[in-house]
Design a protein around this motif. Structure first.
Motif, short mmCIF file in Angstrom:
data_model
loop_
_atom_site.label_atom_id
_atom_site.label_comp_id
_atom_site.label_asym_id
_atom_site.label_seq_id
_atom_site.Cartn_x
_atom_site.Cartn_y
_atom_site.Cartn_z
N UNK A 32 18.02 -1.20 1.77
CA UNK A 32 16.90 -0.32 2.07
C UNK A 32 16.32 0.14 0.74
N UNK A 33 15.06 -0.16 0.52
CA UNK A 33 14.39 0.19 -0.72
C UNK A 33 13.25 1.15 -0.43
N UNK A 34 13.13 2.18 -1.25
CA UNK A 34 12.04 3.14 -1.10
C UNK A 34 11.29 3.19 -2.42
N UNK A 35 9.98 3.05 -2.34
CA UNK A 35 9.18 3.06 -3.55
C UNK A 35 7.71 3.00 -3.23
N UNK A 36 6.91 2.84 -4.29
CA UNK A 36 5.46 2.75 -4.16
C UNK A 36 5.06 1.29 -4.09
N UNK A 37 4.23 0.97 -3.11
CA UNK A 37 3.81 -0.41 -2.85
C UNK A 37 2.35 -0.57 -3.20
N UNK A 38 2.02 -1.65 -3.88
CA UNK A 38 0.62 -1.97 -4.17
C UNK A 38 0.43 -3.47 -3.97
N UNK A 39 -0.71 -3.82 -3.37
CA UNK A 39 -1.08 -5.22 -3.15
C UNK A 39 -2.49 -5.41 -3.72
N UNK A 40 -2.61 -6.33 -4.65
CA UNK A 40 -3.91 -6.62 -5.26
C UNK A 40 -4.08 -8.13 -5.29
N UNK A 41 -5.19 -8.61 -4.76
CA UNK A 41 -5.52 -10.04 -4.73
C UNK A 41 -4.40 -10.85 -4.08
N UNK A 42 -3.56 -11.51 -4.87
CA UNK A 42 -2.51 -12.35 -4.29
C UNK A 42 -1.12 -11.98 -4.79
N UNK A 43 -0.95 -10.74 -5.25
CA UNK A 43 0.35 -10.29 -5.75
C UNK A 43 0.65 -8.88 -5.24
N UNK A 44 1.92 -8.63 -4.97
CA UNK A 44 2.34 -7.31 -4.51
C UNK A 44 3.56 -6.87 -5.32
N UNK A 45 3.69 -5.55 -5.49
CA UNK A 45 4.78 -4.98 -6.27
C UNK A 45 5.33 -3.77 -5.53
N UNK A 46 6.65 -3.62 -5.57
CA UNK A 46 7.31 -2.41 -5.06
C UNK A 46 8.00 -1.77 -6.26
N UNK A 47 7.58 -0.52 -6.56
CA UNK A 47 8.13 0.19 -7.72
C UNK A 47 8.89 1.42 -7.24
N UNK A 48 10.16 1.50 -7.57
CA UNK A 48 10.99 2.65 -7.24
C UNK A 48 11.34 3.43 -8.48
#
Length: 126
Positions: free
Chosen positions: A40-56
């Motif tokens: 279980x991961x909790x963090x900030x999610x961003x999706x731009x164009x064709x890439x996504x990142x989850x930052x905790x």
């Protein structure tokens, strides 16, 4: 007899050198084993164009683009005020080694969306 001895020495040298090169080619690179269970991961999610990142707090992972990641991106896009805003989420995911040489060392494959901050409870998540 001397000629025979010289030919044998050259043959032995060639054979011994060939084995060393062959051993180097046959060795496999050492890879780190990544845990295979869901986390279980909790963090900030961003999706731009064709890439996504989850930052905790202690991690940053690239996100494997599949149907669940696209569903999360669609849900998050309704809550964003601009393209680069990060939305807090909680997901169950599998952490994998990145098969590509670019980007992060590890990526996640989202298996389940648990929570999207700012989404109303009546919104279906899955």
């Amino acid at each position: 007899m001397r000629r025979f001895f010289e030919i044998m020495m050259v043959a032995i040298l060639l054979v011994s050198c060939q084995d060393d090169e062959q051993k180097e080619l046959n060795t496999e690179p050492v890879t780190a084993k990544v845990q295979d269970s869901l986390e279980v991961l909790q963090g900030d999610y961003v999706y731009v164009a064709d890439a996504a990142v989850l930052r905790g707090e202690n991690f940053v992972y690239g996100v494997k683009q599949d149907s669940i990641a696209m569903l999360l991106s669609d849900k998050v896009s309704d809550l964003k005020s601009d393209d680069f805003e990060m939305i807090p989420v909680r997901v169950k995911a599998k952490i994998l080694a990145n098969p590509r040489l670019e980007g992060w060392d590890e990526i996640i494959e989202i298996k389940e969306i648990l929570e999207i901050s700012g989404a109303s409870i009546s919104d279906p998540i899955e």
